[in-house]
Design a protein around this motif. Structure first.
Motif, short mmCIF file in Angstrom:
data_model
loop_
_atom_site.label_atom_id
_atom_site.label_comp_id
_atom_site.label_asym_id
_atom_site.label_seq_id
_atom_site.Cartn_x
_atom_site.Cartn_y
_atom_site.Cartn_z
N VAL A 242 51.93 69.54 15.31
CA VAL A 242 50.64 69.16 14.72
C VAL A 242 50.48 67.64 14.80
CG1 VAL A 242 50.65 71.13 13.15
CG2 VAL A 242 51.62 68.94 12.39
N ARG A 243 49.29 67.17 14.47
CA ARG A 243 49.03 65.74 14.44
C ARG A 243 49.69 65.13 13.18
NH1 ARG A 243 46.04 63.23 17.76
NH2 ARG A 243 45.64 61.58 16.23
N PRO A 244 50.01 63.83 13.22
CA PRO A 244 50.69 63.20 12.08
C PRO A 244 49.94 63.33 10.76
CG PRO A 244 50.82 61.78 14.00
CD PRO A 244 49.92 62.92 14.38
N GLU A 245 48.60 63.20 10.78
CA GLU A 245 47.86 63.29 9.53
C GLU A 245 47.89 64.71 8.96
OE1 GLU A 245 44.79 63.49 12.92
OE2 GLU A 245 46.62 62.38 12.44
N ASP B 65 51.30 60.94 18.61
CA ASP B 65 50.25 61.91 18.29
C ASP B 65 50.76 63.27 17.84
OD1 ASP B 65 48.20 60.09 19.13
OD2 ASP B 65 48.70 60.57 21.21
N ARG B 66 52.08 63.48 17.83
CA ARG B 66 52.58 64.83 17.56
C ARG B 66 53.78 64.80 16.63
NH1 ARG B 66 54.54 67.58 22.47
NH2 ARG B 66 55.46 65.52 22.86
N VAL B 67 53.78 65.77 15.70
CA VAL B 67 54.90 65.96 14.78
C VAL B 67 55.33 67.42 14.85
CG1 VAL B 67 55.61 65.98 12.34
CG2 VAL B 67 54.19 64.11 13.22
N ASP C 125 46.08 77.61 16.64
CA ASP C 125 46.30 77.45 18.08
C ASP C 125 47.31 76.34 18.37
OD1 ASP C 125 44.80 75.30 17.29
OD2 ASP C 125 43.34 75.42 18.93
N GLU C 126 48.14 76.00 17.39
CA GLU C 126 49.13 74.94 17.59
C GLU C 126 50.20 75.37 18.60
OE1 GLU C 126 47.20 74.29 13.71
OE2 GLU C 126 48.21 76.03 14.61
N ALA C 127 50.72 74.40 19.33
CA ALA C 127 51.87 74.66 20.20
C ALA C 127 53.06 75.05 19.31
CB ALA C 127 52.21 73.43 21.02
N VAL C 128 53.88 75.96 19.82
CA VAL C 128 54.99 76.54 19.05
C VAL C 128 56.31 76.23 19.75
CG1 VAL C 128 56.06 78.72 18.36
CG2 VAL C 128 53.61 78.36 18.00
N GLU C 129 57.34 75.96 18.96
CA GLU C 129 58.70 75.83 19.49
C GLU C 129 59.59 76.86 18.81
OE1 GLU C 129 60.53 72.02 20.50
OE2 GLU C 129 62.09 72.48 19.02
#
Length: 377
Positions: free
Chosen positions: A149-152, A191-193, A229-233
């Protein structure tokens, strides 16, 4: 094609590619075997920054924070820098001569060489197996499910932490007596956390759907709204190497003592191990010293203690560990050959432990004394 290489490395993940890279840098002839040697590394590789070898270029670091946070029943500030690697830059840095790469599957390895699926055979002075360790029945595993997700968006979950190494609070909807999992949170880039629900070690532990459900409940409780719809690990790997290694074959990565049996970390130690492998190829220096073997044995004992702790006591165990001085933490987590430091850290932890932890440690030591435990190479 390769009449007499000094070494053959099997497996082109970070551990194998690092070994081949450092062996070549030492002036030896090395061949790297992997069916897909150029595949991209997609997992997140992170570690304490002081664990990285000095020969790595600075640009392999995607992010570095000055400190990290651990939350059990109490909150702990760890004054130790923590780094997430740029996997593309890391792969680019671990150069291997394309002419020395064999795109094939190793069907067997022994001290004299590697037999390939294509029917060929590669002989070498030193054979190094870097193919990782398989999961299976009775093998302890680490599992995780994460969203990017985004940092905010991540901020309410992190609660001001630069890096969240562990957060054991039970706001993931679990009962204290269920198999415990923790929140892990790291900044991948500007941009990503990554926010990840992790089962540190289990046999086998919660599956991916359960980890996902726990993460979603935890994030919802903390006010993190996911779009869906977030990228998943997804993470799943063995927390123990194979019980048998062919005689005379060197190992690295998760097949070796580079895998910390109490944390699951292996990438930084595999990068460091690459130099020991290069020295072994060039001048025969043993890859593993007596001190390193003893440290590995103590660490494995620590991993077995974690498996034996009651679920509701695990967070308190990590509270006590992260209350140790940072030097003691570093010795146990990162001091590959620091036998005095590792022993002192474990001794301090035992002396400060509650009666439940002490009973679990004594039970584990007792079992260890009664059974034969394979030495980890």
């Amino acid at each position: 094609m390769f009449p007499s290489p000094d070494a053959v490395v099997v497996g082109a993940g970070p551990a194998g590619r690092a070994a081949a890279h450092r062996i070549a840098a030492a002036g030896a002839v090395v061949v790297l075997v992997d069916p897909h040697p150029d595949r991209r590394w997609t997992q997140t590789y992170a570690m304490w920054d002081d664990e990285l070898p000095a020969w790595l270029p600075a640009d392999v670091r995607a992010t570095t924070t000055r400190s990290a946070t651990v939350v059990g029943a109490r909150r702990h500030h760890v004054a130790r820098a923590y780094t997430v690697l740029d996997t593309v830059a890391l792969q680019r840095a671990l150069t291997v001569d394309p002419a020395a790469v064999v795109r094939d599957v190793a069907v067997s390895v022994d001290a004299r060489g590697v037999t390939l699926r294509s029917g060929g055979r590669l002989g070498a002075g030193v054979v190094i197996d870097a193919r990782g360790s398989a999961v299976g029945p009775g093998v302890p595993e680490q599992r995780a499910y994460g969203v990017i997700v985004r940092p905010e968006v991540a901020e309410p979950a992190l609660g001001g932490a630069e890096t969240l190494v562990m957060d054991w609070r039970h706001d993931n909807g679990t009962d204290p007596h269920e198999h415990p999992t923790f929140l892990y949170g790291v900044q991948l880039d500007a941009d990503r956390v990554l926010l990840e629900e992790t089962s540190l070690v289990g046999e086998p532990g919660p599956d991916q759907p359960e980890l996902a459900a726990r993460l979603h409940r935890r994030l919802q409780h903390r006010g993190v709204a996911l779009r869906g719809d977030e990228a998943v690990e997804r993470v799943r790997f063995a927390m123990a190497p194979p019980s048998v290694t062919p005689a005379g074959v060197e190992v690295t990565g998760a097949r070796s003592a580079a895998l910390h049996p109490a944390t699951g970390y292996s990438v930084a130690s595999s990068l460091r191990r690459a130099d020991a492998l290069a020295r072994h190829v060039v001048d025969g220096t043993p890859v593993t010293s007596r001190a390193t073997a003893a440290v590995t044995s103590l660490r494995r004992l620590g991993g077995q203690v974690l498996l034996g702790l009651p679920p509701d006591e695990l967070a308190d165990f990590f509270d006590r560990f992260f209350e140790l001085p940072v030097a003691a933490q570093r010795a146990y987590l990162s001091g590959d050959g620091d036998l005095p430091g590792t022993a002192r850290a474990m001794g301090e932890l035992f002396r400060g432990a509650g009666s439940g932890h002490r009973r679990a440690i004594v039970r584990t030591v007792g079992r260890r004394a009664r059974v034969s435990v394979p030495w980890l190479p």
